[in-house]
Motif scaffolding. Structure first.
Motif, PDB file in Angstrom:
ATOM      1  N   LEU A  51       0.728  -1.376   0.196  1.00 19.83           N
ATOM      2  CA  LEU A  51       0.130  -0.525  -0.489  1.00 19.83           C
ATOM      3  C   LEU A  51       0.869   0.906  -0.232  1.00 19.83           C
ATOM      4  O   LEU A  51       0.562   2.192  -0.672  1.00 19.83           O
ATOM      5  N   ALA A  52       2.347   1.480   0.768  1.00 24.11           N
ATOM      6  CA  ALA A  52       2.958   2.547   0.823  1.00 24.11           C
ATOM      7  C   ALA A  52       3.144   2.605  -0.702  1.00 24.11           C
ATOM      8  O   ALA A  52       3.585   3.600  -1.287  1.00 24.11           O
ATOM      9  N   GLY A  53       3.663   1.359  -1.267  1.00 24.72           N
ATOM     10  CA  GLY A  53       4.742   1.968  -2.368  1.00 24.72           C
ATOM     11  C   GLY A  53       3.830   1.686  -3.573  1.00 24.72           C
ATOM     12  O   GLY A  53       4.051   3.205  -4.694  1.00 24.72           O
ATOM     13  N   SER A  54       2.725   1.579  -3.021  1.00 24.73           N
ATOM     14  CA  SER A  54       1.171   2.259  -4.539  1.00 24.73           C
ATOM     15  C   SER A  54       1.190   3.661  -3.960  1.00 24.73           C
ATOM     16  O   SER A  54       0.906   4.505  -5.205  1.00 24.73           O
ATOM     17  N   ILE A  55       1.108   4.285  -3.288  1.00 24.86           N
ATOM     18  CA  ILE A  55       0.918   5.999  -3.036  1.00 24.86           C
ATOM     19  C   ILE A  55       1.999   6.243  -3.424  1.00 24.86           C
ATOM     20  O   ILE A  55       2.134   7.360  -4.118  1.00 24.86           O
ATOM     21  N   ARG A  56       2.862   5.567  -2.968  1.00 30.98           N
ATOM     22  CA  ARG A  56       4.656   6.342  -4.177  1.00 30.98           C
ATOM     23  C   ARG A  56       4.397   6.168  -5.166  1.00 30.98           C
ATOM     24  O   ARG A  56       5.264   7.210  -5.786  1.00 30.98           O
TER      25      ARG A  56
END
Length: 442
Positions: A387-392
């Motif tokens: 999820l963090a990588g997708s936001i980034r």
């Protein structure tokens, strides 16, 4: 054909707003299909003259006061670890008799059911309705027991393992987190006894339709997928700089928007996953321009002890008008929906309508909203690092983000236009009317 929608309320809650939007799409575009539309609710908050509200016609005031007490008694002794709402839809409310009268008087050629809960229609009243019926499901209650959603996925699961709706609510399938009378089995058995005639089911998402098709109760009923409509004039892009200025938000910082963290009491909403993802994101963006990222939370005022996420947080408080929420979508660079279970959340449709990319887990109806890496990004369920990588990924390339935003708006125009949705419902109404007049089904 006169369509009468039935819902507990008109605009109180996500399911009510979705049902009301379906009704309004038919008010505004149904004439082209020979349709008129009214909505019957118990509780009305809008001033829409096409909405009929109040207790059922002819209901005895004493019986009205007794109903919630009897429903509460039906739950006595039942304990569950599933935090979702449970509705027994008992005893009868009198609305079923009113709907039959409206049908005889020509006011309701077809009744379109929506979210009912307790105090609208009993299970038995639904089974006695003689007119053609269509039922749009806004959660899983119709084919489950008393629960509106099955237990959310456990850590390490990509989907809920609680599927009594597919197993038929046998005593052996009862989960360990329940105790006392088997309220869900009792409620499911009442549905099986009362609903002898198939009802045409409409599901807003493919996930919900798959659940309904796998259910013991509705597996052989007609099921159609039709998404919710949104007003594409209300939910439309506007200038980001102006939106931020009007909302007193920073003009140059990357902004991530999400719904109230107060949803943490409901594990379906995934607030814990979002908190974990943001902590990971903080370490990922250290030393990059994205370390200037700030967060915006709508639907919640600033708590006495805000969580320390490593980023500044702006709390918009509860919102009571569409314009303020539209400005928030426009001000944000990305909108995050971290749900473990969701049907087709209105907020995702609204964000796309406003040209805002959406990040969510690839689960439930969220895959019907987000076209992965075209209108946003879908993370691996339920991995905070993903999820963090997708936001980034959405935020780190401004040119890519602008393409995502344009594609999000185009997707909203293509899929959720009210005129298109009204036409799809007109087809379902015609099929339901034809089925009700077929000699083999009479």
């Amino acid at each position: 054909m006169n369509i009468l929608h039935v819902n507990a309320s008109d605009i109180s809650g996500g399911a009510a707003r979705a049902a009301y939007r379906i009704h309004r799409s038919l008010v505004e575009h149904g004439v082209a299909h020979g349709l008129t539309s009214q909505m019957r609710v118990i509780s009305q908050l809008s001033d829409d003259p096409t909405v009929i509200s109040g207790p059922p016609t002819g209901l005895n005031p004493i019986w009205r006061r007794l109903q919630p007490r009897l429903a509460q008694r039906a739950r006595r002794g039942f304990r569950t670890g599933n935090p979702t709402l449970h509705s027994v839809a008992w005893p009868s409310t009198g609305l079923g008799a009113e709907l039959q009268q409206r049908h005889r008087q020509g006011q309701a050629d077809l009744v379109h059911l929506h979210w009912l809960g307790d105090g609208t229609l009993s299970i038995e009243e639904i089974g006695r309705l003689p007119m053609p019926l269509v039922w749009t499901l806004h959660d899983q209650w119709a084919f489950c027991g008393a629960e509106h959603y099955t237990s959310p996925p456990l850590p390490g699961e990509s989907a809920s393992s609680d599927e009594r709706f597919a197993a038929g609510y046998s005593p052996a399938s009862r989960p360990a987190h329940e105790a006392g009378p088997d309220l869900n089995r009792r409620t499911w058995l009442r549905k099986r006894r009362a609903w002898r005639r198939p009802i045409h089911i409409v599901c807003p998402s493919h996930w919900l339709s798959d659940c309904a098709r796998r259910s013991t109760l509705m597996g052989d009923w007609p099921i159609t997928v039709i998404p919710y409509p949104i007003d594409l004039i209300v939910w439309a892009p506007c200038d980001q700089a102006q939106a931020r200025a009007l909302l007193d938000l920073p003009g140059e910082r990357p902004l991530v928007l999400f719904g109230a963290m107060g949803g943490g009491a409901d594990p379906r909403k995934g607030a814990d996953l979002l908190l974990d993802a943001l902590q990971r994101l903080r370490s990922q963006v250290a030393g990059t321009p994205l370390e200037q990222l700030e967060l915006v939370v709508f639907g919640q005022s600033r708590p006495a002890q805000p969580p320390d996420l490593g980023f500044p947080i702006h709390y918009s408080g509860p919102l009571h008008d569409d314009l303020s929420l539209r400005l928030l979508y426009a001000a944000a660079d990305v909108f995050v929906i971290p749900s473990r279970q969701d049907n087709l959340p209105n907020t995702g449709l609204e964000a796309h309508g406003c040209g805002t990319p959406v990040v969510a887990f690839a689960t439930g109806g969220l895959v019907d909203i987000v076209d992965h890496q075209v209108t946003g990004a879908l993370a691996q369920p339920f991995d905070p690092l993903s999820l963090a990588g997708s936001i980034r990924w959405v935020l780190e390339d401004s040119q890519r983000r602008r393409k995502l935003a344009a594609a999000a708006r185009q997707r909203a125009e293509r899929l959720w236009d009210p005129a298109r949705v009204a036409g799809l419902y007109a087809e379902v109404y015609g099929e339901s009317l034809l089925a009700s007049t077929s000699p083999s089904l009479r």
